[in-house]
Scaffold this active site. Structure first.
Site, PDB file in Angstrom:
ATOM      1  CB  THR A 133     -13.399  -4.706   6.710  1.00 54.25           C
ATOM      2  OG1 THR A 133     -14.120  -4.119   5.545  1.00 54.25           O
ATOM      3  CG2 THR A 133     -12.447  -5.770   6.167  1.00 54.25           C
ATOM      4  NE  ARG A 134     -13.880   0.784  11.423  1.00 53.34           N
ATOM      5  CZ  ARG A 134     -12.803   1.241  12.264  1.00 53.34           C
ATOM      6  NH1 ARG A 134     -13.125   1.557  13.746  1.00 53.34           N
ATOM      7  NH2 ARG A 134     -11.735   1.598  11.561  1.00 53.34           N
ATOM      8  CG  ASP A 151      -2.215   0.713   0.938  1.00 55.74           C
ATOM      9  OD1 ASP A 151      -2.347   1.790   0.508  1.00 55.74           O
ATOM     10  OD2 ASP A 151      -3.134   0.003   1.179  1.00 55.74           O
ATOM     11  CG  ASP A 161      -9.751   4.582  -6.276  1.00 56.69           C
ATOM     12  OD1 ASP A 161     -10.989   4.876  -6.937  1.00 56.69           O
ATOM     13  OD2 ASP A 161      -9.072   5.836  -6.159  1.00 56.69           O
TER      14      ASP A 161
END
Length: 271
Positions: free
Chosen positions: A242-243, A119, A169
Site C-alpha cells: 500500500t501507499r 472498519d 493501531d
C-alpha cells in the site's frame, strides 16, 4: 446565467443533501449508523479509536447509493454469511481496512473468496464501496462497528475461512498495550469462528507489536506458524504494497507479516 445555475446546489455536488440535513438528523440516512450496537453490550476497553475526517463528495455518494446494497451495521443480530453475499464461497474477515485500496485489489485478484471488511472510519467505508463499484466487485461487503461484537454475537462457529489484520493501531504507550487487538482472549474468540486450516494473516510496521503478535500467536494452542523456522514471513505476493506501507519503508520502517494456521483440535476419546 440563470439563478438556478448560480445556486449552491448547482455549484457543489451533494451540497443540497448537506444543506437539507437538520440538526440531529443522521449524516447519511441510508448509510452506516454512528453506534449500531447501541448500549446492548457491555462496555469494555476498545482496541480501536474512531477517527473523524472529511468525507469527500464521491465517498458520500457511494455511502448513500451502495450502503443499503453492500453495507452492514454490526448490531449484534445473527448473521447468515451465505445470505449476505448471495453464495456459499469462503469468507475472509478483514479488520481495519483503512481506505480500502488493498482490500479491493485482493478481492479483485481472488473473486472466489468473499471479503467481509470491518472498519469504523466513514471516509474509508465510502472509499471501499466506491472502489468495489468501479471495479465491479460483487465479493466485498463493508461492515461498520465493533469487530468483537461481530465475531462473538453474529457469526457462527467455523463460518470463516480466514482473518486479515493489517497495520492495526499499535497503541505504542505501555499503559495502552491492553488495547491492542492481538491478544490471547481475542485469538480464542477468532479460533471459534475459523474453520480448520484457515489462515490468520497479520502485518505491522511497529516492531514491538510484531514481536508481541508472534509471541501470543505462537503460544496459542489453536494456531501454528506456517513458517518452519517459527518466525516472521516475507510479505506474500497476494498482499498488495500500500501507499502507506511504501511511505513507511522509505522511512526505514520494518514491516513484518505473520501467517498462522488454525489447527484441527483432536477429538477427546471416550473413557
Amino acid at each position: 446565467m440563470s439563478d438556478s445555475a448560480n445556486s449552491p446546489e448547482s455549484r457543489t455536488p451533494g451540497a443540497s443533501l448537506r444543506h437539507a440535513r437538520g440538526k440531529g438528523e443522521p449524516r447519511f440516512p441510508d448509510g452506516p449508523k454512528p453506534d449500531p450496537a447501541g448500549s446492548h453490550f457491555e462496555r469494555r476497553i476498545r482496541s480501536f479509536q474512531p477517527r473523524r475526517s472529511r468525507v469527500t463528495t464521491g465517498q458520500a455518494d457511494a455511502l448513500q447509493r451502495l450502503w443499503p446494497k453492500w453495507g452492514l451495521d454490526i448490531d449484534g443480530r445473527a448473521l447468515d454469511l451465505g445470505r449476505l453475499f448471495g453464495d456459499e464461497k469462503p469468507v475472509v474477515l478483514e479488520i481495519g481496512f483503512g481506505m480500502g485500496e488493498a482490500t479491493a485489489r485482493m478481492a479483485a485478484d481472488d473473486p472466489e473468496t468473499n471479503v467481509l471488511a470491518v472498519d469504523v472510519h466513514t471516509p474509508g467505508q465510502g472509499n471501499l464501496l466506491n472502489l468495489a463499484d468501479l471495479d465491479g466487485l460483487s465479493n466485498v461487503r463493508v461492515a461498520n462497528g465493533d469487530a468483537i461484537i461481530l465475531l462473538r454475537e453474529m457469526l457462527t462457529p467455523d463460518s470463516l475461512s480466514g482473518l486479515r489484520v493489517y497495520f492495526p493501531d499499535p497503541w505504542p504507550k505501555k499503559r495502552h498495550h491492553k488495547r491492542r487487538l492481538i491478544q490471547e482472549e481475542f485469538l480464542t474468540l477468532v479460533a471459534s469462528r475459523l474453520r480448520a486450516g484457515a489462515i490468520v494473516h497479520c502485518a505491522t510496521d511497529w516492531e514491538p507489536y510484531a514481536e508481541q503478535m508472534l509471541e501470543v500467536l505462537t503460544a496459542h494452542p489453536e494456531f501454528e506458524n506456517t513458517r518452519a523456522d517459527g518466525g516472521f514471513a516475507p510479505r506474500p505476493g497476494f498482499r498488495p504494497l500500500t501507499r502507506f506501507e511504501g511511505q513507511g519503508l522509505d522511512k526505514g520502517h520494518v514491516v513484518n507479516d505473520l501467517l498462522f494456521r488454525r489447527v484441527q483440535q483432536p477429538e477427546s476419546g471416550c473413557g
